[in-house]
Design a protein around this motif. Sequence first.
Motif, PDB file in Angstrom:
ATOM      1  N   ALA A 178       0.830  -1.211   0.000  1.00  0.00           N
ATOM      2  CA  ALA A 178       0.000   0.000   0.000  1.00  0.00           C
ATOM      3  C   ALA A 178       0.859   1.253   0.000  1.00  0.00           C
ATOM      4  O   ALA A 178       0.380   2.333  -0.366  1.00  0.00           O
ATOM      5  CB  ALA A 178      -0.936  -0.004   1.204  1.00  0.00           C
ATOM      6  N   GLY A 179       2.122   1.131   0.404  1.00  0.00           N
ATOM      7  CA  GLY A 179       3.060   2.245   0.365  1.00  0.00           C
ATOM      8  C   GLY A 179       4.044   2.143  -0.786  1.00  0.00           C
ATOM      9  O   GLY A 179       5.111   2.759  -0.755  1.00  0.00           O
ATOM     10  N   ASP A 180       3.686   1.355  -1.816  1.00  0.00           N
ATOM     11  CA  ASP A 180       4.477   1.212  -3.047  1.00  0.00           C
ATOM     12  C   ASP A 180       5.835   0.548  -2.819  1.00  0.00           C
ATOM     13  O   ASP A 180       6.808   0.838  -3.521  1.00  0.00           O
ATOM     14  CB  ASP A 180       4.675   2.572  -3.732  1.00  0.00           C
ATOM     15  N   ILE A 181       5.909  -0.359  -1.854  1.00  0.00           N
ATOM     16  CA  ILE A 181       7.122  -1.136  -1.599  1.00  0.00           C
ATOM     17  C   ILE A 181       6.854  -2.583  -1.995  1.00  0.00           C
ATOM     18  O   ILE A 181       5.920  -3.203  -1.474  1.00  0.00           O
ATOM     19  CB  ILE A 181       7.514  -1.073  -0.108  1.00  0.00           C
ATOM     20  N   PRO A 182       7.630  -3.158  -2.911  1.00  0.00           N
ATOM     21  CA  PRO A 182       7.427  -4.564  -3.278  1.00  0.00           C
ATOM     22  C   PRO A 182       7.599  -5.463  -2.062  1.00  0.00           C
ATOM     23  O   PRO A 182       8.579  -5.343  -1.316  1.00  0.00           O
ATOM     24  CB  PRO A 182       8.526  -4.825  -4.317  1.00  0.00           C
ATOM     25  N   ALA A 183       6.644  -6.354  -1.859  1.00  0.00           N
ATOM     26  CA  ALA A 183       6.687  -7.261  -0.713  1.00  0.00           C
ATOM     27  C   ALA A 183       6.093  -8.600  -1.112  1.00  0.00           C
ATOM     28  O   ALA A 183       5.117  -8.655  -1.859  1.00  0.00           O
ATOM     29  CB  ALA A 183       5.919  -6.663   0.467  1.00  0.00           C
ATOM     30  N   ARG A 184       6.692  -9.662  -0.607  1.00  0.00           N
ATOM     31  CA  ARG A 184       6.225 -11.010  -0.931  1.00  0.00           C
ATOM     32  C   ARG A 184       6.363 -11.920   0.282  1.00  0.00           C
ATOM     33  O   ARG A 184       7.114 -11.626   1.223  1.00  0.00           O
ATOM     34  CB  ARG A 184       7.015 -11.579  -2.104  1.00  0.00           C
ATOM     35  N   VAL A 185       5.625 -13.010   0.265  1.00  0.00           N
ATOM     36  CA  VAL A 185       5.711 -13.991   1.333  1.00  0.00           C
ATOM     37  C   VAL A 185       6.812 -14.982   0.991  1.00  0.00           C
ATOM     38  O   VAL A 185       7.075 -15.277  -0.188  1.00  0.00           O
ATOM     39  CB  VAL A 185       4.365 -14.720   1.534  1.00  0.00           C
ATOM     40  N   ALA A 186       7.482 -15.492   2.009  1.00  0.00           N
ATOM     41  CA  ALA A 186       8.466 -16.557   1.836  1.00  0.00           C
ATOM     42  C   ALA A 186       8.153 -17.662   2.831  1.00  0.00           C
ATOM     43  O   ALA A 186       7.953 -17.393   4.024  1.00  0.00           O
ATOM     44  CB  ALA A 186       9.882 -16.033   2.055  1.00  0.00           C
ATOM     45  N   SER A 187       8.073 -18.889   2.345  1.00  0.00           N
ATOM     46  CA  SER A 187       7.958 -20.029   3.251  1.00  0.00           C
ATOM     47  C   SER A 187       9.372 -20.466   3.596  1.00  0.00           C
ATOM     48  O   SER A 187      10.246 -20.533   2.722  1.00  0.00           O
ATOM     49  CB  SER A 187       7.171 -21.173   2.604  1.00  0.00           C
ATOM     50  N   VAL A 188       9.610 -20.746   4.880  1.00  0.00           N
ATOM     51  CA  VAL A 188      10.969 -21.006   5.341  1.00  0.00           C
ATOM     52  C   VAL A 188      10.988 -22.118   6.393  1.00  0.00           C
ATOM     53  O   VAL A 188       9.971 -22.440   7.011  1.00  0.00           O
ATOM     54  CB  VAL A 188      11.607 -19.737   5.960  1.00  0.00           C
ATOM     55  N   TYR A 189      12.187 -22.663   6.571  1.00  0.00           N
ATOM     56  CA  TYR A 189      12.511 -23.446   7.759  1.00  0.00           C
ATOM     57  C   TYR A 189      13.157 -22.492   8.750  1.00  0.00           C
ATOM     58  O   TYR A 189      14.009 -21.685   8.373  1.00  0.00           O
ATOM     59  CB  TYR A 189      13.463 -24.587   7.429  1.00  0.00           C
ATOM     60  N   ALA A 190      12.770 -22.580  10.042  1.00  0.00           N
ATOM     61  CA  ALA A 190      13.215 -21.588  11.017  1.00  0.00           C
ATOM     62  C   ALA A 190      13.768 -22.249  12.275  1.00  0.00           C
ATOM     63  O   ALA A 190      13.007 -22.794  13.076  1.00  0.00           O
ATOM     64  CB  ALA A 190      12.056 -20.669  11.389  1.00  0.00           C
ATOM     65  N   PRO A 191      15.095 -22.224  12.466  1.00  0.00           N
ATOM     66  CA  PRO A 191      15.666 -22.738  13.721  1.00  0.00           C
ATOM     67  C   PRO A 191      15.156 -21.936  14.910  1.00  0.00           C
ATOM     68  O   PRO A 191      15.015 -20.715  14.845  1.00  0.00           O
ATOM     69  CB  PRO A 191      17.175 -22.523  13.535  1.00  0.00           C
ATOM     70  N   GLY A 192      14.846 -22.630  15.999  1.00  0.00           N
ATOM     71  CA  GLY A 192      14.408 -21.958  17.210  1.00  0.00           C
ATOM     72  C   GLY A 192      12.925 -21.677  17.274  1.00  0.00           C
ATOM     73  O   GLY A 192      12.424 -21.205  18.299  1.00  0.00           O
ATOM     74  N   LEU A 193      12.200 -21.954  16.197  1.00  0.00           N
ATOM     75  CA  LEU A 193      10.761 -21.695  16.186  1.00  0.00           C
ATOM     76  C   LEU A 193      10.048 -22.668  17.111  1.00  0.00           C
ATOM     77  O   LEU A 193      10.274 -23.874  17.081  1.00  0.00           O
ATOM     78  CB  LEU A 193      10.215 -21.857  14.770  1.00  0.00           C
ATOM     79  N   GLN A 194       9.175 -22.142  17.942  1.00  0.00           N
ATOM     80  CA  GLN A 194       8.379 -22.971  18.848  1.00  0.00           C
ATOM     81  C   GLN A 194       6.900 -22.710  18.597  1.00  0.00           C
ATOM     82  O   GLN A 194       6.452 -21.579  18.702  1.00  0.00           O
ATOM     83  CB  GLN A 194       8.722 -22.653  20.316  1.00  0.00           C
ATOM     84  N   ARG A 195       6.113 -23.682  18.180  1.00  0.00           N
ATOM     85  CA  ARG A 195       6.515 -25.038  17.921  1.00  0.00           C
ATOM     86  C   ARG A 195       7.059 -25.175  16.503  1.00  0.00           C
ATOM     87  O   ARG A 195       6.625 -24.456  15.611  1.00  0.00           O
ATOM     88  CB  ARG A 195       5.337 -25.993  18.152  1.00  0.00           C
ATOM     89  N   PRO A 196       8.006 -26.121  16.279  1.00  0.00           N
ATOM     90  CA  PRO A 196       8.607 -26.269  14.949  1.00  0.00           C
ATOM     91  C   PRO A 196       7.560 -26.598  13.882  1.00  0.00           C
ATOM     92  O   PRO A 196       6.701 -27.449  14.082  1.00  0.00           O
ATOM     93  CB  PRO A 196       9.586 -27.432  15.135  1.00  0.00           C
ATOM     94  N   ASP A 197       7.643 -25.892  12.766  1.00  0.00           N
ATOM     95  CA  ASP A 197       6.696 -26.101  11.665  1.00  0.00           C
ATOM     96  C   ASP A 197       7.227 -25.352  10.450  1.00  0.00           C
ATOM     97  O   ASP A 197       8.228 -24.638  10.527  1.00  0.00           O
ATOM     98  CB  ASP A 197       5.308 -25.577  12.049  1.00  0.00           C
ATOM     99  N   PHE A 198       6.554 -25.498   9.317  1.00  0.00           N
ATOM    100  CA  PHE A 198       6.820 -24.603   8.199  1.00  0.00           C
ATOM    101  C   PHE A 198       6.404 -23.197   8.637  1.00  0.00           C
ATOM    102  O   PHE A 198       5.365 -23.014   9.280  1.00  0.00           O
ATOM    103  CB  PHE A 198       6.023 -25.034   6.973  1.00  0.00           C
ATOM    104  N   HIS A 199       7.211 -22.198   8.290  1.00  0.00           N
ATOM    105  CA  HIS A 199       7.007 -20.847   8.811  1.00  0.00           C
ATOM    106  C   HIS A 199       6.854 -19.869   7.650  1.00  0.00           C
ATOM    107  O   HIS A 199       7.502 -20.037   6.605  1.00  0.00           O
ATOM    108  CB  HIS A 199       8.207 -20.457   9.675  1.00  0.00           C
ATOM    109  N   ALA A 200       5.994 -18.878   7.813  1.00  0.00           N
ATOM    110  CA  ALA A 200       5.782 -17.843   6.796  1.00  0.00           C
ATOM    111  C   ALA A 200       6.372 -16.525   7.274  1.00  0.00           C
ATOM    112  O   ALA A 200       6.063 -16.060   8.379  1.00  0.00           O
ATOM    113  CB  ALA A 200       4.294 -17.685   6.502  1.00  0.00           C
ATOM    114  N   VAL A 201       7.218 -15.917   6.436  1.00  0.00           N
ATOM    115  CA  VAL A 201       7.813 -14.616   6.744  1.00  0.00           C
ATOM    116  C   VAL A 201       7.647 -13.709   5.526  1.00  0.00           C
ATOM    117  O   VAL A 201       6.919 -14.038   4.580  1.00  0.00           O
ATOM    118  CB  VAL A 201       9.298 -14.764   7.136  1.00  0.00           C
TER     119      VAL A 201
END
Length: 258
Positions: A178-201
Amino acid sequence: MRVRIEARLDYDFPQRVESLLQIEVAVADDQTVVEERLSFTPPVAFTRRDDPATGERRVAFTCQGRVEIAYDATVEIAARDMDLAGAVQHPIADLPVETLPYLRGSRYCPSDTFETIADQKFGTSRGGDRVAAVAAWIADHLEYRPCSDARTTALETYVRRAGVCRDFAHLAITLCRAGDIPARVASVYAPGLQRPDFHAVVEVFVGGRWRLLDPTHLAPVDGLVRIAYGRDAADVAFLTIFGSATMMAQSVAVTRVG
């Protein structure tokens, strides 16, 4: 930094259907696969559908019955500078052509409806400083709580003020676009994530390159391992089933090595 990944999917396919699997580590300048193995039990024939432009790696397979999928990988992550402070916002005419689709609204990110809101809240800043302000606002106003489903959009998350990682990501993406900045989702593996799962950033294009951002603040960006990129979560599903199936079990373990 070296990261070890162990992903396990166990599904039952009542009828013979095609599926698209996207759990392998993407090819990227700042991450290198040291070793990896993808296996199906019982064995299943599959066809690679990798994307040389994005580095995303997929396989298409057809099966029926109970299938267990295992993916093991060791990944070396290079040092990352994801600092947002002072990163410039580029004029549209100067943006790389591949970033342009990430300026527009999408299924879960109706950025055109957020222009007034974004201008009121963040209109005094631009570029990386504006992205940082968006992330700070989300951290202060959203509660991490399972309350959404596969149909939830950024607008509903904004009203509800709660959600999980994909909802945080969708709202951050929407406010940035909405502020004219390109942005996209990335699916990632994330060390330290609780609870461990596929993560969206989130990845934003400021200062001449894509920069990672985790709006949930649940995982440090220096250890994130990218799998896939997209306009929103509809583009980065780890398993797309062109039919029906039942998930019997699923687990993800991501650990730092050494």
